[in-house]
Design a protein around this motif. Structure first.
Motif, mmCIF file in Angstrom:
data_model
loop_
_atom_site.group_PDB
_atom_site.id
_atom_site.type_symbol
_atom_site.label_atom_id
_atom_site.label_comp_id
_atom_site.label_asym_id
_atom_site.label_seq_id
_atom_site.Cartn_x
_atom_site.Cartn_y
_atom_site.Cartn_z
ATOM 1 N N GLY A 235 -14.732 -33.437 -21.336
ATOM 2 C CA GLY A 235 -15.611 -32.301 -21.090
ATOM 3 C C GLY A 235 -14.878 -31.143 -20.427
ATOM 4 O O GLY A 235 -15.090 -29.964 -20.785
ATOM 5 N N VAL A 236 -14.011 -31.462 -19.451
ATOM 6 C CA VAL A 236 -13.240 -30.404 -18.787
ATOM 7 C C VAL A 236 -12.300 -29.732 -19.775
ATOM 8 O O VAL A 236 -12.176 -28.500 -19.803
ATOM 9 N N MET A 237 -11.625 -30.520 -20.606
ATOM 10 C CA MET A 237 -10.692 -29.950 -21.568
ATOM 11 C C MET A 237 -11.409 -29.035 -22.566
ATOM 12 O O MET A 237 -10.967 -27.903 -22.830
ATOM 13 N N ILE A 238 -12.523 -29.499 -23.098
ATOM 14 C CA ILE A 238 -13.274 -28.686 -24.058
ATOM 15 C C ILE A 238 -13.843 -27.448 -23.372
ATOM 16 O O ILE A 238 -13.827 -26.340 -23.926
ATOM 17 N N GLY A 239 -14.360 -27.628 -22.157
ATOM 18 C CA GLY A 239 -14.933 -26.491 -21.438
ATOM 19 C C GLY A 239 -13.907 -25.413 -21.135
ATOM 20 O O GLY A 239 -14.182 -24.215 -21.285
ATOM 21 N N LEU A 240 -12.702 -25.800 -20.718
ATOM 22 C CA LEU A 240 -11.672 -24.810 -20.407
ATOM 23 C C LEU A 240 -11.137 -24.151 -21.678
ATOM 24 O O LEU A 240 -10.769 -22.968 -21.654
ATOM 25 N N PHE A 241 -11.088 -24.889 -22.782
ATOM 26 C CA PHE A 241 -10.699 -24.248 -24.038
ATOM 27 C C PHE A 241 -11.756 -23.230 -24.473
ATOM 28 O O PHE A 241 -11.423 -22.131 -24.931
ATOM 29 N N ALA A 242 -13.024 -23.587 -24.294
ATOM 30 C CA ALA A 242 -14.097 -22.636 -24.598
ATOM 31 C C ALA A 242 -14.006 -21.407 -23.699
ATOM 32 O O ALA A 242 -14.263 -20.275 -24.131
ATOM 33 N N LEU A 243 -13.631 -21.627 -22.431
ATOM 34 C CA LEU A 243 -13.452 -20.493 -21.522
ATOM 35 C C LEU A 243 -12.315 -19.596 -21.998
ATOM 36 O O LEU A 243 -12.414 -18.366 -21.932
ATOM 37 N N ALA A 244 -11.217 -20.193 -22.472
ATOM 38 C CA ALA A 244 -10.106 -19.400 -23.019
ATOM 39 C C ALA A 244 -10.570 -18.567 -24.204
ATOM 40 O O ALA A 244 -10.215 -17.383 -24.323
ATOM 41 N N LEU A 245 -11.366 -19.166 -25.085
ATOM 42 C CA LEU A 245 -11.928 -18.410 -26.208
ATOM 43 C C LEU A 245 -12.787 -17.255 -25.709
ATOM 44 O O LEU A 245 -12.714 -16.130 -26.229
ATOM 45 N N GLY A 246 -13.613 -17.532 -24.695
ATOM 46 C CA GLY A 246 -14.490 -16.493 -24.165
ATOM 47 C C GLY A 246 -13.723 -15.363 -23.501
ATOM 48 O O GLY A 246 -14.069 -14.178 -23.667
ATOM 49 N N MET A 247 -12.673 -15.689 -22.745
ATOM 50 C CA MET A 247 -11.856 -14.661 -22.103
ATOM 51 C C MET A 247 -11.196 -13.765 -23.144
ATOM 52 O O MET A 247 -11.174 -12.533 -23.017
ATOM 53 N N HIS A 248 -10.642 -14.391 -24.166
ATOM 54 C CA HIS A 248 -9.990 -13.633 -25.241
ATOM 55 C C HIS A 248 -10.997 -12.774 -25.991
ATOM 56 O O HIS A 248 -10.752 -11.596 -26.272
ATOM 57 N N GLY A 249 -12.150 -13.374 -26.301
ATOM 58 C CA GLY A 249 -13.180 -12.620 -27.015
ATOM 59 C C GLY A 249 -13.708 -11.452 -26.201
ATOM 60 O O GLY A 249 -13.962 -10.373 -26.734
ATOM 61 N N LEU A 250 -13.862 -11.648 -24.890
ATOM 62 C CA LEU A 250 -14.331 -10.566 -24.029
ATOM 63 C C LEU A 250 -13.344 -9.400 -24.043
ATOM 64 O O LEU A 250 -13.748 -8.236 -24.110
ATOM 65 N N TRP A 251 -12.054 -9.700 -23.960
ATOM 66 C CA TRP A 251 -11.062 -8.623 -23.964
ATOM 67 C C TRP A 251 -11.058 -7.864 -25.290
ATOM 68 O O TRP A 251 -10.905 -6.644 -25.334
ATOM 69 N N ASN A 252 -11.224 -8.584 -26.405
ATOM 70 C CA ASN A 252 -11.208 -7.945 -27.723
ATOM 71 C C ASN A 252 -12.531 -7.318 -28.108
ATOM 72 O O ASN A 252 -12.631 -6.669 -29.159
ATOM 73 N N LEU A 253 -13.561 -7.508 -27.288
ATOM 74 C CA LEU A 253 -14.891 -6.997 -27.627
ATOM 75 C C LEU A 253 -14.857 -5.476 -27.774
ATOM 76 O O LEU A 253 -14.379 -4.774 -26.879
ATOM 77 N N PRO A 254 -15.334 -4.941 -28.899
ATOM 78 C CA PRO A 254 -15.261 -3.487 -29.098
ATOM 79 C C PRO A 254 -16.262 -2.747 -28.222
ATOM 80 O O PRO A 254 -17.338 -3.269 -27.889
ATOM 81 N N MET A 255 -15.906 -1.531 -27.850
ATOM 82 C CA MET A 255 -16.809 -0.672 -27.094
ATOM 83 C C MET A 255 -17.820 -0.008 -28.041
ATOM 84 O O MET A 255 -17.431 0.491 -29.096
ATOM 85 N N PRO A 256 -19.096 0.000 -27.685
ATOM 86 C CA PRO A 256 -20.077 0.689 -28.532
ATOM 87 C C PRO A 256 -19.746 2.167 -28.681
ATOM 88 O O PRO A 256 -19.232 2.807 -27.754
ATOM 89 N N ASP A 257 -20.009 2.722 -29.850
ATOM 90 C CA ASP A 257 -19.720 4.136 -30.102
ATOM 91 C C ASP A 257 -20.503 5.056 -29.173
ATOM 92 O O ASP A 257 -20.068 6.181 -28.899
ATOM 93 N N ALA A 258 -21.653 4.596 -28.702
ATOM 94 C CA ALA A 258 -22.490 5.448 -27.852
ATOM 95 C C ALA A 258 -21.902 5.639 -26.455
ATOM 96 O O ALA A 258 -22.312 6.547 -25.733
#
Length: 396
Positions: free
Chosen positions: A236-259
């Motif tokens: 569970g810890v291994m899967i959870g931390l890998f999911a956190l890595a995905l989330g951190m990466h996705g958050l950084w790549n998240l595009p800014m809304p045009d507005a």
């Protein structure tokens, strides 16, 4: 001033080559493939952009040195071998980057077919980048576990090696962007390469791949090293931390809304980065506390002549060690401070060797290298006590 001590050589320390392990040859094969693939990417335009590419390499080398210095200070009780650190960076910078380019390009085509090209260009980096890149980088940590399992003693080892894999990935990825922008810039290949290089180093540098893969590596090492815990907990810890890595990466790549106003984009970008950095710091603090508990537990059976209660307190962190040395310098002089630094280093060596013997289940009192380290400690303490006595007598 330092005391001449016996040199301790731990078998297999520092060696990465393991010709009898299939995982090593798989690592080599992936490395060769990655080199060929990156050569195909870099070679067509090299003659036209060689100067710009080397300028970008120089800037990224500075980034690498800074990160390596930081990572060397994160591991409180062990310095990872140079060859294994180099192998981690090689996987991230050569294998993971080469495979990610293929996977990302194919996934973008699929995403454009499922939605449309504009949507794929906007949201693709936040979806495809984390999904493809994080598991390829995490695979590098798994490969290191299979090849040099003896260098994964505690959870923090996975965090360090994961960050090194991410650092290698970040540097080579920066170079691929530099090549692309150098070729596309109509005015100057140097301007194109350096503009994107400095942007990625200054904006994304502190919040990028070393943090993501460090989190995933921590989970992998937790699964491998915490064998006394339930399998479900480790998994569970291994899967959870890998999911956190995905989330951190996705958050950084998240595009800014045009507005969003242009003036808010930079503060919001750094805001995302600070969230990612904060998450990494929290993970590191948990890992560092576990390191401290390991050190105390490992040294708990040692005599007061080997390690005192004050020593245990002072060894808790790099900051507490530095403060102890400053106090020693203020009270007893620079020689006492230098001796204390040497003593702290020998105490770390002793903990590493004692833990090794405990893993092997050796019942004899002291192995030869453990006995040698204890002799070193005794010699340093004797000299340190003399310096203390001389300084106290001088003051009185």
């Amino acid at each position: 001033m330092t005391v001449r001590t016996e040199r301790i050589v731990v078998e297999s320390q520092g060696a990465f080559i393991r010709i009898r392990r299939p995982a090593y040859w798989l690592f080599v094969a992936c490395l060769v493939y990655g080199l060929l693939e990156l050569g195909r990417v870099f070679s067509p335009d090299y003659g036209d952009i060689a100067t710009a590419l080397w300028a970008s390499i120089a800037v990224n080398a500075v980034l690498a040195v800074v990160f390596l210095q930081i990572l060397s200070r994160l591991d409180l009780f062990e310095r990872e071998p140079p060859t294994v650190r180099a192998a981690a960076m090689a996987w991230g910078g050569i294998v993971a980057v080469a495979l990610s380019m293929l996977a990302n390009n194919a996934a973008l085509v699929v995403l454009a077919e499922l939605a449309d090209a504009k949507w794929a260009r906007t949201w693709g980096p936040a979806i495809i980048g984390p999904v493809n890149e994080e598991w390829l980088k995490a695979l590098g940590v798994v490969m290191l576990v299979l090849i040099v399992r003896e260098h994964f003693d505690r959870s923090i080892d996975g965090l360090i090696y994961g960050a090194l894999v991410g650092l290698g990935f970040q540097i080579v990825e920066n170079l691929t962007y530099a090549v692309n922008f150098a070729a596309l810039n109509p005015n100057s290949d140097m301007a194109g390469a350096l503009t994107v290089t400095f942007t990625r180093v200054l904006v994304a540098g502190p919040f990028s791949h070393p943090l993501y893969t460090g989190a995933a590596g921590l989970g992998i090492a937790f699964f491998v090293t915490q064998t006394r815990r339930r399998l479900g907990t480790r998994l569970g810890v291994m899967i959870g931390l890998f999911a956190l890595a995905l989330g951190m990466h996705g958050l950084w790549n998240l595009p800014m809304p045009d507005a969003f106003p242009a003036g808010l984009r930079i503060p919001l970008t750094y805001g995302k980065g600070l969230i990612i950095l904060g998450l990494f710091i929290v993970l590191y603090r948990f890992a560092a506390r576990a390191e401290w508990r390991w050190f105390v537990t490992t040294m708990s059976d040692e005599d007061e002549a080997v390690i005192t209660t004050d020593d245990l307190t002072e060894m808790r962190s790099l900051r507490s060690r530095r403060r102890a040395r400053k106090r020693a310098e203020k009270r007893w002089g620079k020689d006492a401070s230098a001796l204390l630094r040497q003593l702290q280093r020998e105490l770390v060596n002793l903990a590493t060797l004692v833990a090794r013997d405990q893993r092997r289940g050796e019942d004899r009192p002291d192995s030869p290298d453990v006995a040698a380290v204890k002799r070193n400690i005794t010699a340093i303490r004797t000299e340190l006590d003399q310096k203390k006595g001389a300084a106290s007598a001088k003051k009185s």
